[in-house]
Design an enzyme around this catalytic site. Sequence first.
Site, short mmCIF file in Angstrom:
data_model
loop_
_atom_site.label_atom_id
_atom_site.label_comp_id
_atom_site.label_asym_id
_atom_site.label_seq_id
_atom_site.Cartn_x
_atom_site.Cartn_y
_atom_site.Cartn_z
N HIS A 62 0.48 -1.61 0.13
CA HIS A 62 -0.21 -0.01 0.23
C HIS A 62 0.70 1.37 0.10
O HIS A 62 1.02 1.92 1.26
CB HIS A 62 -0.82 -0.12 0.65
CG HIS A 62 -2.15 1.02 1.43
ND1 HIS A 62 -2.92 0.48 1.77
CD2 HIS A 62 -2.26 2.32 0.83
CE1 HIS A 62 -3.63 1.57 1.53
NE2 HIS A 62 -3.38 2.58 1.07
N HIS A 239 -5.52 -1.01 5.63
CA HIS A 239 -5.21 -0.24 7.28
C HIS A 239 -6.50 0.17 7.87
O HIS A 239 -6.96 0.80 8.53
CB HIS A 239 -5.53 1.56 6.73
CG HIS A 239 -5.72 1.95 5.08
ND1 HIS A 239 -7.17 1.62 5.47
CD2 HIS A 239 -5.05 2.45 4.41
CE1 HIS A 239 -7.96 2.56 3.90
NE2 HIS A 239 -6.67 2.83 3.62
N ASP A 312 0.25 2.38 3.52
CA ASP A 312 -0.27 2.85 3.32
C ASP A 312 0.69 5.14 3.14
O ASP A 312 0.23 6.07 3.13
CB ASP A 312 -1.02 4.00 4.27
CG ASP A 312 -2.10 4.28 3.72
OD1 ASP A 312 -2.65 5.01 2.37
OD2 ASP A 312 -3.36 4.58 4.36
O1 DOR Z 1 -4.75 9.53 4.29
C1 DOR Z 1 -4.37 8.87 3.47
N1 DOR Z 1 -3.75 9.25 2.53
N2 DOR Z 1 -5.43 7.65 3.24
C2 DOR Z 1 -6.53 7.44 1.91
O2 DOR Z 1 -6.86 6.42 1.86
C3 DOR Z 1 -5.73 8.25 0.89
C4 DOR Z 1 -4.38 8.67 0.74
C5 DOR Z 1 -3.85 9.74 0.09
O3 DOR Z 1 -3.46 8.96 -1.21
O4 DOR Z 1 -3.14 10.69 0.15
#
Ligand code: DOR
Length: 435
Positions: A62, A239, A312
């Site tokens: 991710h 997540h 993430d």
């Molecule tokens: O905090 C986040 N940022 N959650 C997401 O699902 C997308 C991500 C982003 O692309 O910045």
Amino acid sequence: MSVLAIVGGRVHSAGAERQATVLVNTETGLIDDVVDADSLPEVDRTLDASGCVVLPGFVDLHSHLRQPGNEAAETIETGSRAAALGGYTAVVAMPNTNPCMDSAAVISEVLAAGRTALCEIKPSAAITIGREGETLAPMAEMMDLGVRMFTDDGTGVQDDQLMRRALEYASSLEPGDGTQIVLSQHCEVDALSHPGVMHEGAWSAKLGLAGQPSEAEELMVMRDIALARLTKMNVHLQHLSTAGSVEMVRQAKAAGIPVTAEATPHHFCLTDAACASYDPVFKVHPPLRTESDVAAIRQGLADGTIDAVATDHAPHTPDSKERPFDEAPPGMLGLETAFALAATELGLPLERLVDLFSTTPARIAGLSDRHGGPVESGRAANFTVINLDQTWTVSGEDLASLAVNTPFEGRTVQGKVRHTVLNGEPVVVDSKAAR
Ligand code: DOR
């Protein structure tokens, strides 16, 4: 044959650890042999691994690499450099780019840019066109280019019927190479989470910021477990951030439903109390939750309910992150700090960390033939060399990512990547990117 030797390290392979030298054929990119430490044959180059463990390279399920469309925040090259410095040899790139990764043309563009990257770039692709949740994307033609994970990450697929159809369609797709297709979900019911900017609870009330209840995540986790049971199709839950989500996944697995799950370092290290600073570096979706949620995520990582640590990694330009909390975009850097945070904070045996960072995510991503396997003769030379005793202090400015939005600024962690080898090429040497 040109030989690279990794000398002086403890090679950690398939649960066992021994003092050994790893010999890499740099022409084929394969591990030629793993030999006893005292029998070094003639080689062309050596890398010192004394005081370190040699682990299979990490696989991130991710990462937001921002290319195409937001190269001011990150590019495939800079993101891959950050990944390699974090011990990763493969990264699944999320599709919320601009244009969105929802067509063979954009997937081909990402693959082309990934060819010179410092880790393998495995594109995921959107489930729906434009990630708009209305029309299914052409999954089969993207599968033919190597895509194995489909996700609308950034948002969840809101429409129950469309999600069911996506799963049914995906279950008819056969890559034919022994890997499987997986639909990966950002679990968030928009109607409940909007317009929240942090976790809904005591801290959001105190700070006067709109909250996102845990139920916004849990309802979609519940629905997708039900749809995985109905369609018998693999669903990967991204997540996880709440204790309720962890418990539902635990029960689903016990019932034999084909679900897997990931958790991020920020969700096992930080709580919503961090938002008291009103610093948007702590804004993320799903939001930082409470101490009991953090404890449940840690328990899930320990007992196997959660299959993988995923970063993430979400770079944002300083300009955008310097806006007020409720206007700034959500997201945090992760690739260069994830393993050290896990090693420092989780108290898990190294073997479990290898599962969470390498073996299991490699399987979920369909990369097990070349990543996440034991460091042994005949395997692709994709591994990382880490000093588990070395402490260092996180500084956004020092990270290789183009962006600086780490929520761990100033934190001292233990575990430093010394070298990373990708297909036989040392891409990180002595904790510096080689190119
Ligand atoms: O905090 C986040 N940022 N959650 C997401 O699902 C997308 C991500 C982003 O692309 O910045």
